[in-house]
Design a protein around this motif. Structure first.
Motif, PDB file in Angstrom:
ATOM      1  N   SER A  98       0.818  -1.215   0.000  1.00 40.34           N
ATOM      2  CA  SER A  98       0.000   0.000   0.000  1.00 40.34           C
ATOM      3  C   SER A  98       0.855   1.269   0.000  1.00 40.34           C
ATOM      4  CB  SER A  98      -0.953   0.009   1.196  1.00 40.34           C
ATOM      5  OG  SER A  98      -0.221   0.112   2.413  1.00 40.34           O
ATOM      6  N   ALA A  99       2.110   1.163   0.422  1.00 39.78           N
ATOM      7  CA  ALA A  99       2.999   2.334   0.393  1.00 39.78           C
ATOM      8  C   ALA A  99       3.223   2.796  -1.046  1.00 39.78           C
ATOM      9  CB  ALA A  99       4.328   2.019   1.067  1.00 39.78           C
ATOM     10  N   CYS A 100       3.325   1.848  -1.970  1.00 36.95           N
ATOM     11  CA  CYS A 100       3.538   2.200  -3.380  1.00 36.95           C
ATOM     12  C   CYS A 100       2.357   3.010  -3.913  1.00 36.95           C
ATOM     13  CB  CYS A 100       3.753   0.950  -4.211  1.00 36.95           C
ATOM     14  SG  CYS A 100       5.228   0.013  -3.724  1.00 36.95           S
ATOM     15  N   SER A 101       1.150   2.544  -3.672  1.00 39.68           N
ATOM     16  CA  SER A 101      -0.022   3.275  -4.162  1.00 39.68           C
ATOM     17  C   SER A 101      -0.194   4.597  -3.423  1.00 39.68           C
ATOM     18  CB  SER A 101      -1.281   2.419  -4.065  1.00 39.68           C
ATOM     19  OG  SER A 101      -1.536   2.038  -2.733  1.00 39.68           O
ATOM     20  N   HIS A 102       0.144   4.629  -2.143  1.00 37.09           N
ATOM     21  CA  HIS A 102       0.039   5.873  -1.367  1.00 37.09           C
ATOM     22  C   HIS A 102       0.904   6.976  -1.967  1.00 37.09           C
ATOM     23  CE1 HIS A 102      -0.381   8.507   2.104  1.00 37.09           C
ATOM     24  NE2 HIS A 102       0.934   8.656   2.075  1.00 37.09           N
ATOM     25  N   TYR A 103       2.104   6.632  -2.412  1.00 33.94           N
ATOM     26  CA  TYR A 103       3.033   7.615  -2.987  1.00 33.94           C
ATOM     27  C   TYR A 103       2.978   7.647  -4.518  1.00 33.94           C
ATOM     28  CZ  TYR A 103       4.965   8.063   1.667  1.00 33.94           C
ATOM     29  OH  TYR A 103       5.121   8.310   3.015  1.00 33.94           O
ATOM     30  N   TRP A 104       2.028   6.931  -5.127  1.00 29.92           N
ATOM     31  CA  TRP A 104       1.850   6.905  -6.577  1.00 29.92           C
ATOM     32  C   TRP A 104       3.100   6.388  -7.289  1.00 29.92           C
ATOM     33  CZ3 TRP A 104      -2.973   7.786  -8.460  1.00 29.92           C
ATOM     34  CH2 TRP A 104      -3.867   8.387  -7.584  1.00 29.92           C
ATOM     35  N   VAL A 105       3.749   5.391  -6.707  1.00 28.68           N
ATOM     36  CA  VAL A 105       4.948   4.791  -7.302  1.00 28.68           C
ATOM     37  C   VAL A 105       4.548   3.483  -7.973  1.00 28.68           C
ATOM     38  CG1 VAL A 105       7.238   3.848  -6.847  1.00 28.68           C
ATOM     39  CG2 VAL A 105       6.431   5.842  -5.549  1.00 28.68           C
ATOM     40  N   ASP A 106       4.888   3.347  -9.253  1.00 29.13           N
ATOM     41  CA  ASP A 106       4.549   2.147 -10.015  1.00 29.13           C
ATOM     42  C   ASP A 106       5.747   1.215 -10.135  1.00 29.13           C
ATOM     43  OD1 ASP A 106       2.809   0.551 -11.782  1.00 29.13           O
ATOM     44  OD2 ASP A 106       4.240   1.140 -13.337  1.00 29.13           O
ATOM     45  N   ARG A 107       6.898   1.769 -10.488  1.00 26.55           N
ATOM     46  CA  ARG A 107       8.105   0.981 -10.716  1.00 26.55           C
ATOM     47  C   ARG A 107       9.301   1.656 -10.056  1.00 26.55           C
ATOM     48  NH1 ARG A 107       7.898  -3.004 -14.756  1.00 26.55           N
ATOM     49  NH2 ARG A 107       5.865  -3.112 -15.711  1.00 26.55           N
ATOM     50  N   VAL A 108      10.401   0.913 -10.039  1.00 25.67           N
ATOM     51  CA  VAL A 108      11.655   1.447  -9.495  1.00 25.67           C
ATOM     52  C   VAL A 108      12.719   1.296 -10.575  1.00 25.67           C
ATOM     53  CG1 VAL A 108      13.375   1.234  -7.671  1.00 25.67           C
ATOM     54  CG2 VAL A 108      10.953   0.849  -7.153  1.00 25.67           C
TER      55      VAL A 108
ATOM     56  N   LEU B 266      26.610 -11.260 -10.474  1.00 23.89           N
ATOM     57  CA  LEU B 266      27.641 -10.400 -11.057  1.00 23.89           C
ATOM     58  C   LEU B 266      29.046 -10.940 -10.822  1.00 23.89           C
ATOM     59  CD1 LEU B 266      26.224  -7.012  -9.747  1.00 23.89           C
ATOM     60  CD2 LEU B 266      26.064  -7.862 -12.095  1.00 23.89           C
ATOM     61  N   GLU B 267      29.952 -10.549 -11.677  1.00 23.70           N
ATOM     62  CA  GLU B 267      31.372 -10.823 -11.492  1.00 23.70           C
ATOM     63  C   GLU B 267      31.869 -10.025 -10.288  1.00 23.70           C
ATOM     64  OE1 GLU B 267      33.293 -12.934 -13.304  1.00 23.70           O
ATOM     65  OE2 GLU B 267      31.465 -13.500 -14.371  1.00 23.70           O
ATOM     66  N   ASN B 268      32.968 -10.495  -9.705  1.00 17.53           N
ATOM     67  CA  ASN B 268      33.593  -9.747  -8.616  1.00 17.53           C
ATOM     68  C   ASN B 268      33.948  -8.346  -9.089  1.00 17.53           C
ATOM     69  OD1 ASN B 268      33.640 -11.650  -6.603  1.00 17.53           O
ATOM     70  ND2 ASN B 268      35.813 -11.409  -6.229  1.00 17.53           N
ATOM     71  N   GLY B 269      33.775  -7.397  -8.204  1.00 17.65           N
ATOM     72  CA  GLY B 269      34.197  -6.040  -8.523  1.00 17.65           C
ATOM     73  C   GLY B 269      33.295  -4.997  -7.918  1.00 17.65           C
ATOM     74  N   TRP B 270      33.681  -3.745  -8.168  1.00 19.65           N
ATOM     75  CA  TRP B 270      32.923  -2.589  -7.682  1.00 19.65           C
ATOM     76  C   TRP B 270      31.835  -2.224  -8.672  1.00 19.65           C
ATOM     77  CZ3 TRP B 270      32.955  -0.611  -3.001  1.00 19.65           C
ATOM     78  CH2 TRP B 270      34.053  -0.857  -2.182  1.00 19.65           C
ATOM     79  N   TYR B 271      30.680  -1.857  -8.141  1.00 17.17           N
ATOM     80  CA  TYR B 271      29.542  -1.433  -8.945  1.00 17.17           C
ATOM     81  C   TYR B 271      28.928  -0.191  -8.312  1.00 17.17           C
ATOM     82  CZ  TYR B 271      29.969  -5.995 -11.068  1.00 17.17           C
ATOM     83  OH  TYR B 271      30.462  -7.090 -11.722  1.00 17.17           O
ATOM     84  N   THR B 272      28.338   0.639  -9.156  1.00 20.09           N
ATOM     85  CA  THR B 272      27.561   1.779  -8.689  1.00 20.09           C
ATOM     86  C   THR B 272      26.105   1.478  -8.991  1.00 20.09           C
ATOM     87  OG1 THR B 272      29.366   3.331  -9.094  1.00 20.09           O
ATOM     88  CG2 THR B 272      27.156   4.263  -8.932  1.00 20.09           C
ATOM     89  N   THR B 273      25.262   1.641  -7.973  1.00 18.99           N
ATOM     90  CA  THR B 273      23.824   1.456  -8.149  1.00 18.99           C
ATOM     91  C   THR B 273      23.146   2.815  -8.124  1.00 18.99           C
ATOM     92  OG1 THR B 273      23.297   1.236  -5.799  1.00 18.99           O
ATOM     93  CG2 THR B 273      23.943  -0.773  -6.957  1.00 18.99           C
ATOM     94  N   GLU B 274      22.159   2.988  -8.993  1.00 17.48           N
ATOM     95  CA  GLU B 274      21.330   4.198  -9.011  1.00 17.48           C
ATOM     96  C   GLU B 274      19.882   3.734  -8.942  1.00 17.48           C
ATOM     97  OE1 GLU B 274      22.285   6.486 -12.497  1.00 17.48           O
ATOM     98  OE2 GLU B 274      24.439   6.362 -12.094  1.00 17.48           O
ATOM     99  N   VAL B 275      19.170   4.193  -7.925  1.00 20.62           N
ATOM    100  CA  VAL B 275      17.801   3.726  -7.694  1.00 20.62           C
ATOM    101  C   VAL B 275      16.876   4.945  -7.604  1.00 20.62           C
ATOM    102  CG1 VAL B 275      16.312   2.339  -6.199  1.00 20.62           C
ATOM    103  CG2 VAL B 275      18.749   1.764  -6.409  1.00 20.62           C
ATOM    104  N   THR B 276      15.823   4.943  -8.437  1.00 21.00           N
ATOM    105  CA  THR B 276      14.881   6.067  -8.509  1.00 21.00           C
ATOM    106  C   THR B 276      13.468   5.526  -8.586  1.00 21.00           C
ATOM    107  OG1 THR B 276      16.534   7.247  -9.850  1.00 21.00           O
ATOM    108  CG2 THR B 276      14.337   8.205  -9.745  1.00 21.00           C
ATOM    109  N   LEU B 277      12.541   6.125  -7.872  1.00 22.76           N
ATOM    110  CA  LEU B 277      11.136   5.745  -7.934  1.00 22.76           C
ATOM    111  C   LEU B 277      10.491   6.360  -9.169  1.00 22.76           C
ATOM    112  CD1 LEU B 277      10.149   6.330  -4.184  1.00 22.76           C
ATOM    113  CD2 LEU B 277      10.984   4.219  -5.266  1.00 22.76           C
TER     114      LEU B 277
END
Length: 121
Positions: free
Chosen positions: A36-46, A74-85
């Motif tokens: 219900s948090a998703c619908s409360h904030y009108w978030v459909d996908r991430v 994933l293969e070993n190593g450093w990764y950068t993640t970017e997450v947006t609603l």
């Protein structure tokens, strides 16, 4: 080594190693993982973007908000993640949380992102 932009709270386990492993990205909205948090904030996908330490795009996925998580092998190593609603029309409705994380062999690295109400628009 985890960093967050826009006030998002990010946690990570950046322990180095060798081989392949799993990267799991979990998210909550204002501390909640109830659908219900998703619908409360009108978030459909991430919108989830992974970039390796060379700056190359590794993955770009848009799971449903109600999934509250996604995993990558994933293969070993450093990764950068970017997450947006995103809303139902795929427009950003939050600040982007950016985190650096190390993935190591036979281990799961978990990035947890909470989007407080203040960064959801």
């Amino acid at each position: 080594l985890g960093a967050a932009l826009g006030g998002c709270i990010v946690t990570t386990d950046p322990t180095p190693g060798l081989g392949t492993g799993t990267l799991t990205i979990d998210w909550t909205l204002n501390g909640s993982s109830h659908p219900s948090a998703c619908s409360h904030y009108w978030v459909d996908r991430v919108d989830v973007v992974l970039v390796d330490d060379f700056g190359d795009l590794v993955a770009h996925e848009e799971p449903y908000c109600e999934d509250f998580g996604i995993s990558f092998e994933l293969e070993n190593g450093w990764y950068t993640t970017e997450v947006t609603l995103l809303d139902a029309e795929r427009y950003a409705v939050s600040d982007t949380a950016i985190t650096d994380v190390f993935v190591r062999r036979n281990r799961e690295a978990v990035v947890g992102v909470d989007f407080p109400e203040a960064v959801i628009y």
